[in-house]
Design a protein around this motif. Structure first.
Motif, mmCIF file in Angstrom:
data_model
loop_
_atom_site.group_PDB
_atom_site.id
_atom_site.type_symbol
_atom_site.label_atom_id
_atom_site.label_comp_id
_atom_site.label_asym_id
_atom_site.label_seq_id
_atom_site.Cartn_x
_atom_site.Cartn_y
_atom_site.Cartn_z
ATOM 1 N N ASP A 71 43.046 30.113 37.912
ATOM 2 C CA ASP A 71 43.314 31.518 38.178
ATOM 3 C C ASP A 71 43.169 32.392 36.950
ATOM 4 N N LEU A 75 41.260 35.666 38.875
ATOM 5 C CA LEU A 75 42.191 36.511 39.616
ATOM 6 C C LEU A 75 42.995 37.439 38.723
ATOM 7 N N SER A 76 43.520 36.927 37.622
ATOM 8 C CA SER A 76 44.379 37.771 36.792
ATOM 9 C C SER A 76 43.600 38.926 36.188
ATOM 10 N N ARG A 77 42.370 38.685 35.750
ATOM 11 C CA ARG A 77 41.586 39.759 35.149
ATOM 12 C C ARG A 77 41.120 40.773 36.189
ATOM 13 N N ILE A 78 40.837 40.305 37.378
ATOM 14 C CA ILE A 78 40.464 41.241 38.438
ATOM 15 C C ILE A 78 41.654 42.104 38.811
ATOM 16 N N ARG A 79 42.816 41.504 38.947
ATOM 17 C CA ARG A 79 44.018 42.295 39.254
ATOM 18 C C ARG A 79 44.274 43.339 38.176
ATOM 19 N N MET A 80 44.119 42.939 36.930
ATOM 20 C CA MET A 80 44.371 43.871 35.827
ATOM 21 C C MET A 80 43.380 45.031 35.821
ATOM 22 N N MET A 82 41.988 46.557 38.457
ATOM 23 C CA MET A 82 42.057 47.473 39.599
ATOM 24 C C MET A 82 42.651 48.842 39.232
ATOM 25 N N THR A 123 34.207 38.971 37.907
ATOM 26 C CA THR A 123 34.983 39.300 36.713
ATOM 27 C C THR A 123 34.183 40.197 35.773
ATOM 28 N N TYR A 169 38.701 41.082 47.156
ATOM 29 C CA TYR A 169 39.988 40.619 46.645
ATOM 30 C C TYR A 169 41.158 41.364 47.282
ATOM 31 N N HIS A 171 41.865 44.591 47.970
ATOM 32 C CA HIS A 171 42.307 45.929 47.583
ATOM 33 C C HIS A 171 41.598 46.948 48.479
#
Length: 393
Positions: A71, A75-80, A82, A123, A169, A171
């Motif tokens: 992850d 995932l973490s970089r995509i969440r950051m 947004m 990413t 993802y 959003h």
């Protein structure tokens, strides 16, 4: 470092390097790392840092998610990213400072973002989208005439790349805002092909809301507005709209409409080369993939149609990775319904190999993996690891 062992990561890097016909020296030079570092990583003696992993992925021309299954990078970089993407389009209709790039520089950057989208390298898109969107908006607001129309077309392409990340993802609110930005920019482009391409993407809002009948109506209106296309580019855009309409008709359980639009897509697909592209890849191979998608959308009673396509054809390797992955994910669903659990498991693994980030973000892949885990006993450990990776457990 993610859950993968150092040896697994090293083996993936070496495999892709060999496929690219690169030596370890080539990779070290291109990734700006020492040869000793590359050797240690490939033999599993050393875990790459996040920075090293990104450098190696860039040198190999793949997303970091192709090298790992954890992850941390994806995932973490995509969440950051947004919130930054959201902020970059908050005042899209308000002129800001002059652009920092020339139009030619922006064009090159936009082309790169489109290529990342086609390769499912999310990413990379997430990392660069805020700046790209901001630069494209500045260019649109500070140009006139042909330059403004050019900037508007570039903005549509960049927003679509950002939307691919937001939509896949989950959003969906941000995705809807990006699509509205595309529609606004398309008016400045004054190009019917851009309008049609934007209508294709707008369908995501109907998919997300499960509003399939209105979505089909919106696409059919766009098809009517695109009637009588001239040249392969226009035919490809119209064909893509018919492909999309067939899928959403399938979701609406309107088999007659789905068949009608598939027939038109086949006719147009036979008239253009497979590599014809205007926002969406279109051609005979793309139509076949959508035949599988339509069959699966219509439900388990139509599973035979999907299996018939797969029995005589599989996607060629030069199609966009995202489209190839979609085929294998949807085929896995059909195979599961047909009781072909081994085949479904194999299809999911192929999808992951082709486009790991796209596979991980696809709800049907997640559902199929969860069902297979409940049904199967063989390969239980490997299947459980896959289900954990995709978020099915």
């Amino acid at each position: 470092m993610p859950a993968d062992s150092k040896r697994e990561v090293g083996r993936r890097i070496a495999t892709i390097r060999h496929a690219r016909r690169m030596t370890q020296t080539d990779l070290a030079r291109t990734a700006y790392l020492s040869l000793a570092t590359i050797k240690a990583i490939e033999r599993g003696a050393r875990a790459p840092s996040d920075g090293s992993l990104e450098s190696i992925a860039a040198a190999l021309g793949v997303d970091p998610g192709r090298l790992i299954t954890g992850d941390t990078i994806t995932l973490s970089r995509i969440r950051m990213a947004m919130p930054a993407i959201s902020a970059s389009i908050a005042a899209y209709d308000i002129p800001m400072s002059p652009p920092r790039r020339t139009l030619s520089e922006l064009h090159a950057a936009a082309d790169e973002a489109v290529n990342w989208r086609l390769a499912a390298q999310y990413t990379r898109i997430a990392k660069h989208a805020p700046t790209l969107l901001d630069d494209a908006l500045r260019s649109l607001h500070h140009t006139t005439g042909p330059d403004q129309r050019h900037a508007a077309r570039l903005l549509v392409g960049i927003a679509r790349a950002a939307d691919a990340v937001a939509y896949k993802y989950g959003h969906h609110d941000l995705s809807a805002r990006l699509i509205e930005l595309m529609r606004w920019a398309a008016r400045h482009a004054e190009d019917p092909l851009v309008d049609a391409s934007t209508a294709y993407v707008r369908t995501e809002t109907f998919f997300a809301a499960h509003a399939y009948a209105p979505g089909l109506l919106a696409l059919e209106q766009a098809i009517d507005a695109s009637s009588s296309p001239t040249g392969p580019e226009g035919q490809a855009v119209l064909g893509a709209l018919h492909m999309r309409a067939a899928v959403i008709a399938g979701r609406a359980q309107d088999a007659d409409a789905a068949d009608t639009h598939l027939t038109e897509a086949r006719r147009l697909g036979d008239a253009v080369p497979e590599d014809e592209y205007h926002g969406t890849a279109f051609g005979p191979d793309s139509v076949r993939i959508h035949e599988v998608s339509v069959a699966v959308s219509l439900g388990s009673d139509h599973v035979g149609r999907a299996l018939d396509v797969a029995s005589e054809w599989t996607p060629p390797g030069d199609l966009p990775a995202e489209r190839q992955s979609s085929f294998w994910i949807e085929l896995a669903r059909a195979q599961l319904w047909a009781g072909l659990t081994d085949d479904a498991w194999e299809s999911l693994q192929v999808a992951r190999l082709v486009a790991p980030q796209h596979t991980r973000g696809h709800p049907w892949a997640r559902e199929t993996a969860a069902t297979l885990r409940r049904l199967r006993r063989a390969d239980a450990e490997e299947l459980t690891a896959f289900a954990e990776w995709i978020g099915a457990v």
